[in-house]
Design a protein around this motif. Structure first.
Motif, short mmCIF file in Angstrom:
data_model
loop_
_atom_site.label_atom_id
_atom_site.label_comp_id
_atom_site.label_asym_id
_atom_site.label_seq_id
_atom_site.Cartn_x
_atom_site.Cartn_y
_atom_site.Cartn_z
N UNK A 118 -3.07 25.37 0.15
CA UNK A 118 -3.28 24.00 0.58
C UNK A 118 -2.09 23.14 0.16
N UNK A 119 -2.08 21.94 0.64
CA UNK A 119 -1.07 20.97 0.26
C UNK A 119 -1.79 19.75 -0.30
N UNK A 120 -1.41 19.35 -1.51
CA UNK A 120 -1.96 18.14 -2.12
C UNK A 120 -0.87 17.07 -2.06
N UNK A 121 -1.29 15.83 -1.82
CA UNK A 121 -0.33 14.73 -1.77
C UNK A 121 -0.87 13.54 -2.54
N UNK A 122 0.05 12.85 -3.18
CA UNK A 122 -0.26 11.59 -3.84
C UNK A 122 0.62 10.54 -3.20
N UNK A 123 -0.01 9.51 -2.65
CA UNK A 123 0.72 8.40 -2.05
C UNK A 123 0.44 7.15 -2.88
N UNK A 124 1.50 6.45 -3.28
CA UNK A 124 1.38 5.25 -4.11
C UNK A 124 2.00 4.09 -3.35
N UNK A 130 -0.87 -4.45 -8.51
CA UNK A 130 -1.64 -3.20 -8.45
C UNK A 130 -0.94 -2.18 -7.56
N UNK A 131 -1.45 -0.97 -7.63
CA UNK A 131 -0.96 0.12 -6.78
C UNK A 131 -2.15 0.82 -6.16
N UNK A 132 -2.09 1.04 -4.86
CA UNK A 132 -3.10 1.82 -4.16
C UNK A 132 -2.65 3.28 -4.23
N UNK A 133 -3.47 4.12 -4.88
CA UNK A 133 -3.15 5.53 -5.06
C UNK A 133 -4.11 6.36 -4.20
N UNK A 134 -3.55 7.20 -3.34
CA UNK A 134 -4.36 8.08 -2.51
C UNK A 134 -4.03 9.52 -2.87
N UNK A 135 -5.08 10.28 -3.21
CA UNK A 135 -4.96 11.69 -3.53
C UNK A 135 -5.60 12.44 -2.37
N UNK A 136 -4.85 13.32 -1.72
CA UNK A 136 -5.39 14.07 -0.59
C UNK A 136 -5.05 15.55 -0.72
N UNK A 137 -5.84 16.35 -0.02
CA UNK A 137 -5.58 17.78 0.06
C UNK A 137 -5.90 18.21 1.48
N UNK A 138 -5.01 19.02 2.04
CA UNK A 138 -5.23 19.52 3.39
C UNK A 138 -4.89 21.00 3.43
#
Length: 175
Positions: A118-124, A130-138
């Motif tokens: 899989x691929x995990x991604x962190x987008x900040x 503040x910071x919007x943090x998105x943790x995803x896995x595909x």
């Protein structure tokens, strides 16, 4: 009578397999949180693999798991392998791409209890203080994964861990 029951069972199983075959070939799980800290501070906690022991929910599932770091401690090429109990299994991950301080892409390989890449991604994304943090896995869903997906919801199973990890990141970064 037994013949009718057998036919019904075969039809039900065939129906479930047909429904599984029509499921998407890939999946994506994603969670986001707003953290009152600059992206640079959060980025450092994610990009530096030894820091995951502070916030990753998987680290707490098996405190006795064996860990091995290789390559640099952070950035592209940083790698982390683990072997633990049934709660964490066995696998490895390697930072594949970094855009400082806004994105980290990780190649994630599971070996046990099942094999998957899989691929995990962190987008900040900075938003004022503040910071919007998105943790995803595909990843790809092979046929057995599609069948299991009819019983076990991947989004609920992994999503809760992502929520906990983001809450841990928030607690650390905001202090």
């Amino acid at each position: 009578m037994l013949k009718i029951i057998a036919i019904v069972v075969v039809v039900l199983v065939a129906g479930l397999l047909l429904v599984a075959a029509m499921q998407p070939d890939d999946f994506r799980v994603q969670r986001s949180a707003t953290i009152k800290a600059p992206p640079e501070k959060i980025f450092a906690l994610i990009n530096h693999l030894p820091s995951w022991r502070q916030w990753s929910p998987y680290e707490k599932k098996d405190p006795d798991m064996q860990r091995q770091f290789s390559g640099p401690e952070s950035g592209v090429g940083a790698a982390y392998a683990w072997s633990g109990d049934k709660n964490v299994g066995k696998g490895d991950m390697k930072i594949a791409a970094v855009t400082e301080p806004s994105k980290i892409v990780i190649d994630l390989n599971f070996i046990e209890p099942f094999q998957a890449h899989n691929v995990a991604e962190f987008d900040l994304i900075a938003n004022g203080e503040s910071t919007e943090v998105t943790w995803s896995m595909r990843g790809q869903q092979v046929f057995i994964g599609k069948v299991m997906g009819l019983i076990i919801n991947m989004d609920r199973m992994v999503g809760g861990d992502f929520e906990l990890g983001l809450a841990n990141l928030k607690a650390i970064a905001e202090n």
